[in-house]
Structures are given as C-alpha cells and as structure tokens.
Design a protein around this motif. Sequence first.
Motif, PDB file in Angstrom:
ATOM      1  N   SER A 313      15.104  17.726   2.452  1.00  0.00           N
ATOM      2  CA  SER A 313      15.954  18.772   1.803  1.00  0.00           C
ATOM      3  C   SER A 313      15.652  19.091   0.491  1.00  0.00           C
ATOM      4  N   GLU A 314      15.592  20.211   0.176  1.00  0.00           N
ATOM      5  CA  GLU A 314      15.349  20.686  -1.192  1.00  0.00           C
ATOM      6  C   GLU A 314      16.441  20.313  -2.379  1.00  0.00           C
ATOM      7  N   ASP A 315      17.714  20.089  -1.817  1.00  0.00           N
ATOM      8  CA  ASP A 315      18.788  19.703  -2.741  1.00  0.00           C
ATOM      9  C   ASP A 315      18.882  18.139  -2.761  1.00  0.00           C
ATOM     10  N   ALA A 316      17.919  17.515  -2.189  1.00  0.00           N
ATOM     11  CA  ALA A 316      18.070  15.939  -2.315  1.00  0.00           C
ATOM     12  C   ALA A 316      17.946  15.408  -3.571  1.00  0.00           C
ATOM     13  N   PRO A 317      19.319  14.581  -3.692  1.00  0.00           N
ATOM     14  CA  PRO A 317      19.322  14.191  -5.105  1.00  0.00           C
ATOM     15  C   PRO A 317      18.150  13.386  -5.849  1.00  0.00           C
ATOM     16  N   SER A 318      17.781  13.194  -7.087  1.00  0.00           N
ATOM     17  CA  SER A 318      16.869  12.477  -7.726  1.00  0.00           C
ATOM     18  C   SER A 318      17.038  11.096  -7.508  1.00  0.00           C
ATOM     19  N   GLY A 319      15.949  10.388  -7.100  1.00  0.00           N
ATOM     20  CA  GLY A 319      16.170   8.921  -6.543  1.00  0.00           C
ATOM     21  C   GLY A 319      16.010   8.752  -5.093  1.00  0.00           C
ATOM     22  N   THR A 320      15.862   9.722  -4.238  1.00  0.00           N
ATOM     23  CA  THR A 320      15.953   9.664  -2.908  1.00  0.00           C
ATOM     24  C   THR A 320      14.712   8.981  -2.544  1.00  0.00           C
ATOM     25  N   VAL A 321      14.701   8.104  -1.497  1.00  0.00           N
ATOM     26  CA  VAL A 321      13.666   7.475  -1.026  1.00  0.00           C
ATOM     27  C   VAL A 321      12.869   8.139  -0.014  1.00  0.00           C
ATOM     28  N   VAL A 322      11.721   8.242  -0.276  1.00  0.00           N
ATOM     29  CA  VAL A 322      10.948   9.184   1.004  1.00  0.00           C
ATOM     30  C   VAL A 322       9.921   8.350   1.567  1.00  0.00           C
ATOM     31  N   ALA A 323       9.522   7.146   1.163  1.00  0.00           N
ATOM     32  CA  ALA A 323       8.702   6.204   1.812  1.00  0.00           C
ATOM     33  C   ALA A 323       8.699   4.858   1.373  1.00  0.00           C
ATOM     34  N   LEU A 324       8.459   3.802   2.121  1.00  0.00           N
ATOM     35  CA  LEU A 324       8.401   2.463   1.968  1.00  0.00           C
ATOM     36  C   LEU A 324       7.006   1.673   2.153  1.00  0.00           C
ATOM     37  N   LEU A 325       6.284   1.376   1.113  1.00  0.00           N
ATOM     38  CA  LEU A 325       5.033   1.075   1.203  1.00  0.00           C
ATOM     39  C   LEU A 325       4.903  -0.526   0.886  1.00  0.00           C
ATOM     40  N   HIS A 326       3.832  -1.023   1.500  1.00  0.00           N
ATOM     41  CA  HIS A 326       3.278  -2.592   1.436  1.00  0.00           C
ATOM     42  C   HIS A 326       1.892  -2.364   0.880  1.00  0.00           C
ATOM     43  N   VAL A 327       1.794  -3.073  -0.340  1.00  0.00           N
ATOM     44  CA  VAL A 327       0.597  -3.139  -0.949  1.00  0.00           C
ATOM     45  C   VAL A 327       0.055  -4.649  -1.156  1.00  0.00           C
ATOM     46  N   GLN A 328      -0.989  -5.036  -0.663  1.00  0.00           N
ATOM     47  CA  GLN A 328      -1.644  -6.121  -0.629  1.00  0.00           C
ATOM     48  C   GLN A 328      -3.041  -6.492  -0.939  1.00  0.00           C
ATOM     49  N   ASP A 329      -3.586  -7.228  -1.357  1.00  0.00           N
ATOM     50  CA  ASP A 329      -5.092  -7.622  -1.887  1.00  0.00           C
ATOM     51  C   ASP A 329      -5.162  -9.088  -1.530  1.00  0.00           C
ATOM     52  N   ARG A 330      -6.059  -9.249  -0.712  1.00  0.00           N
ATOM     53  CA  ARG A 330      -6.254 -10.686  -0.261  1.00  0.00           C
ATOM     54  C   ARG A 330      -7.212 -11.629  -1.298  1.00  0.00           C
ATOM     55  N   ASP A 331      -7.776 -10.901  -2.170  1.00  0.00           N
ATOM     56  CA  ASP A 331      -8.286 -11.843  -3.425  1.00  0.00           C
ATOM     57  C   ASP A 331      -7.264 -12.439  -4.030  1.00  0.00           C
ATOM     58  N   SER A 332      -7.831 -13.638  -4.939  1.00  0.00           N
ATOM     59  CA  SER A 332      -6.822 -14.244  -5.991  1.00  0.00           C
ATOM     60  C   SER A 332      -7.178 -13.789  -7.518  1.00  0.00           C
ATOM     61  N   GLY A 333      -5.913 -14.506  -8.058  1.00  0.00           N
ATOM     62  CA  GLY A 333      -6.097 -14.139  -9.571  1.00  0.00           C
ATOM     63  C   GLY A 333      -6.228 -12.719  -9.804  1.00  0.00           C
ATOM     64  N   ALA A 334      -6.962 -12.370 -11.093  1.00  0.00           N
ATOM     65  CA  ALA A 334      -7.033 -10.714 -11.387  1.00  0.00           C
ATOM     66  C   ALA A 334      -7.513 -10.012 -10.430  1.00  0.00           C
ATOM     67  N   ASN A 335      -8.574 -10.597  -9.525  1.00  0.00           N
ATOM     68  CA  ASN A 335      -8.921  -9.664  -8.220  1.00  0.00           C
ATOM     69  C   ASN A 335      -7.958  -9.320  -7.431  1.00  0.00           C
ATOM     70  N   GLY A 336      -6.938 -10.002  -7.403  1.00  0.00           N
ATOM     71  CA  GLY A 336      -5.677  -9.740  -6.409  1.00  0.00           C
ATOM     72  C   GLY A 336      -4.579  -9.150  -6.870  1.00  0.00           C
ATOM     73  N   MET A 337      -4.624  -9.018  -8.352  1.00  0.00           N
ATOM     74  CA  MET A 337      -3.478  -8.217  -9.065  1.00  0.00           C
ATOM     75  C   MET A 337      -3.518  -6.558  -8.704  1.00  0.00           C
ATOM     76  N   VAL A 338      -2.855  -6.144  -8.343  1.00  0.00           N
ATOM     77  CA  VAL A 338      -2.865  -4.616  -7.807  1.00  0.00           C
ATOM     78  C   VAL A 338      -1.933  -3.866  -8.882  1.00  0.00           C
ATOM     79  N   ARG A 339      -2.306  -2.600  -9.155  1.00  0.00           N
ATOM     80  CA  ARG A 339      -1.748  -1.478  -9.951  1.00  0.00           C
ATOM     81  C   ARG A 339      -1.546  -0.146  -8.964  1.00  0.00           C
ATOM     82  N   CYS A 340      -0.385   0.372  -8.979  1.00  0.00           N
ATOM     83  CA  CYS A 340      -0.330   1.653  -8.082  1.00  0.00           C
ATOM     84  C   CYS A 340       0.173   2.698  -8.803  1.00  0.00           C
ATOM     85  N   SER A 341      -0.311   4.047  -8.255  1.00  0.00           N
ATOM     86  CA  SER A 341      -0.031   5.078  -9.123  1.00  0.00           C
ATOM     87  C   SER A 341       0.173   6.157  -8.043  1.00  0.00           C
ATOM     88  N   LEU A 342       0.503   7.304  -8.498  1.00  0.00           N
ATOM     89  CA  LEU A 342       0.689   8.716  -7.805  1.00  0.00           C
ATOM     90  C   LEU A 342      -0.335   9.630  -8.513  1.00  0.00           C
TER      91      LEU A 342
END
Length: 433
Positions: A313-342
């Motif tokens: 709804s267009e009157d949904a308050p700020s902070g309303t959750v629209v999606a739950l995501l799981h992010v995983q990288d099978r590598d280790s160390g820096a290769n497995g560290m993940v940064r997410c953005s929109l």
Amino acid sequence: MPKGSFVGDVAKDLGLQLPEIRDRGIRVVSEGSTQYFSLHGKTGYLVTAERIDREQLCESVQQCVLRCELIVYGIQVEITDINDNAPSFKENELERRMSEATAPGSRFPLPEAHDPDSGRNSLQSYELSGDEHFSLAVQAGPGGDQRPELVLAKALDREEAAFHELVLRAMDGGDPARTGTARIRVTVLDANDNAPVFGQAEYTVRVPEDVPVGSVLVTVTATDADEGLNGHVKYSWKKIREKASNIFHLDSETGTTTLLQNLDFEEGDAYELEVQAQDGGGLFDTAKVTITISDINDNAPVISVRSALSDISEDAPSGTVVALLHVQDRDSGANGMVRCSLDGDVPFRLQSSHGTYYSVVTARELDREQVSEYNVTVRAADGGSPSLQSSAVLALRVLDVNDNAPVNLSHIRKVEFKLDDGELKGSRNPPFQ
C-alpha cells in the motif's frame, strides 16, 4: 524412517497456533538441494519428506544433525543410528606373501573393516582364526581407529607348509552383533631381511583448487636394501577414504600421486592420507601424506529470496519489510565476504537481519500517483579479485489509497490578452476569477 514419519510438534514447541501456520504461510526449508522435512499445515507437525539414510548423510560424524529453517525459527533434527550395517572389508579374499626367514613376532598390516554405523553399533573388535603360526594384534591409530596386524607367532617352514589359510573376522557392538569376514591366504617365500624405508615420515603439499586434472601433486620414495623381488618396492594407499580415492591416483611403481578429477575447496580443504611401501616379501613401511587445498574465487554469491511481497500500500510506513533475503558465498576468507546493495534511486533500503540474512524495507513514503510499480534489483558482490557478482529482481506493485480530494474545474473562464503598442491589455467576459 519412511516418508511422512513424525519428527516433532513444531506448533506446540514454538507456541504457534494452527491458524497462524496456515495464514502466515510458514514453511520448512532444509539446507542443500534435498528437502528432508516438511511442515504439516493441519497438525503443525514436522514430518519427514524424504527417506533418511544416516550413513549417506553423515559418513564419519558421531552426532548426525540435519538443519532446517522456518522464516524465523531454526530446527535441528538429530538422526539416531540403528545397527543396520555389518562391518565389511573392501576385499573378501586376501593374499599375503611371507618369507620363511621372517622372525617370530614380526607384524604385517591387515586391511581394516568399515562399518558406517556409529557408537556401539560401529566396528568394535577383530578376531583371527586359522593355525598356530599366526596371531592377531590390534593397534590404535592416530584417530582412535583399530588397525589389525597379522603377527607371526611361530617360525615358518616352507618345506613343511607352503600355504596357510586364515580367517579375519570384524565385529560391531550391536545387539545382536553383526560381523564381516575376510579370508587370508599366506604364501611362504624364501628369505627377505630388509623392509622398505621411506625417505621421510610425512609428505606435505599445498595446491590451488584450480590445479589441472592429471597434474603430479607429490611423489613419495622408499628404498629397500634387498635385491630382486625382495627389494622391489610397490606403493599403495594404506588408509584413504572412498571420496579421496576417486580424486587421487597413486602409481604403484613410481610413488607419484596425480589428480584424477577437479578439486573443490568448498567440498574439502585438506586430505590426510597414509601410503604404504611394501616389498616382494611382504615387509612394509608407512608414511603420511597431507594435501592441503588453497581457495580461489570460483563461486559467485547466491541470493535466495526466502519471502517477498508482491503488493504494498502506498501509505505503508517507513521501515515496512517487503522481502527477506539469504545471501551466501561458498568461498572462504575475502572471497566469501559479501557486500549487498540496491540499484538505482528507489524508496527502499537493505537492512541486515541476522548473519547472512537481509531485509528489504521501505526507506520513505510511497506515492502511487508518481510511481505505481518498482523492479528492485538487489546486487551481491564478494571480496575476491576480480570480484564475482550476482543479482535478483523484486517486482513490487504499489496499491492506491484515497489520498487525493476531487478538484472542481467549473469556475475556470476564458481570458484573452493582446499587446497594443507595447502595452498589455486584456478583456474579461465574463469577469475573470
């Protein structure tokens, strides 16, 4: 346990009402591609969705635990072992060649039995039957495993007996106990008084996981002071898991270990093997081989949408959750560290929920009259060089609310203006409002 067997009462244990389970669409998600459990919507029971084989899931783990998830809750199911496997030998018919000059008390390695069960149901003891020339000794390995050895109890005489037939029996601790047997034929040979000796007790090598198939990884070397057949050394694996035996090949003549198939750091980062050098008379020496795998950045992050709204709804308050995501990288160390953005300037933001979980929430008020639909692109990038990326698109439709009053346009009148000698003159008819 057959498919559909009762595991636990999730609704009762978590204090959930059955209508909550149905209305909120709560479901069970298992780790990996196979879903072993499901949630019965009418009873709130956790039941098996597939047949469970403990030995297939947890080959060498004492406590076998399967993990699955609710959207909010995590569930651990411990698989209890039953004695459904008997000890078994890789080979049921064995032949050993032994010199008649072998001193009483000499020891010779025997193959170990394997029992995939755990605890008391696993392998517990060995027995040897045959004749008075031989007895059995059992040594404890570095990991607590039992290693049977054939002990020469009485001097051999080839002219008296050229062959000896023995039976090695392995028993587990179940009730009733299960057993497995291997027949051993000992061939008596002429004298061999020197055993092979490895150049070093342990061989260690580190290789990257992208090393080409067919590459030589390590070469072991043992020498024997005897001549002829008694001095001819052959190499074999003394201790190796079935998985590793499909990855590494040991040349019996040269002691060279080569790669049979591609390595995967995420499947195994180190392999501890035991190699044996045995001469033609049956004397042997052993050495440890450790192959350590180095990780490379060969896995992109994986974004899994665990739950998402399709309308908001267009009157949904700020902070309303629209999606739950799981992010995983099978590598280790820096290769497995993940940064997410929109991507883009959208009225949403990412919020870290728990560990590798993220929530997409509204960052400000929505206005359907300005934008009625959003395609929100979530991007995940790891810390490798070069970085690997993946993305997922969330489609969201904005629902209208009655937030605009009607506008009366009936009072608008026609107005005419004209320029006369540089002056602006106008006429209103009817009067301008």
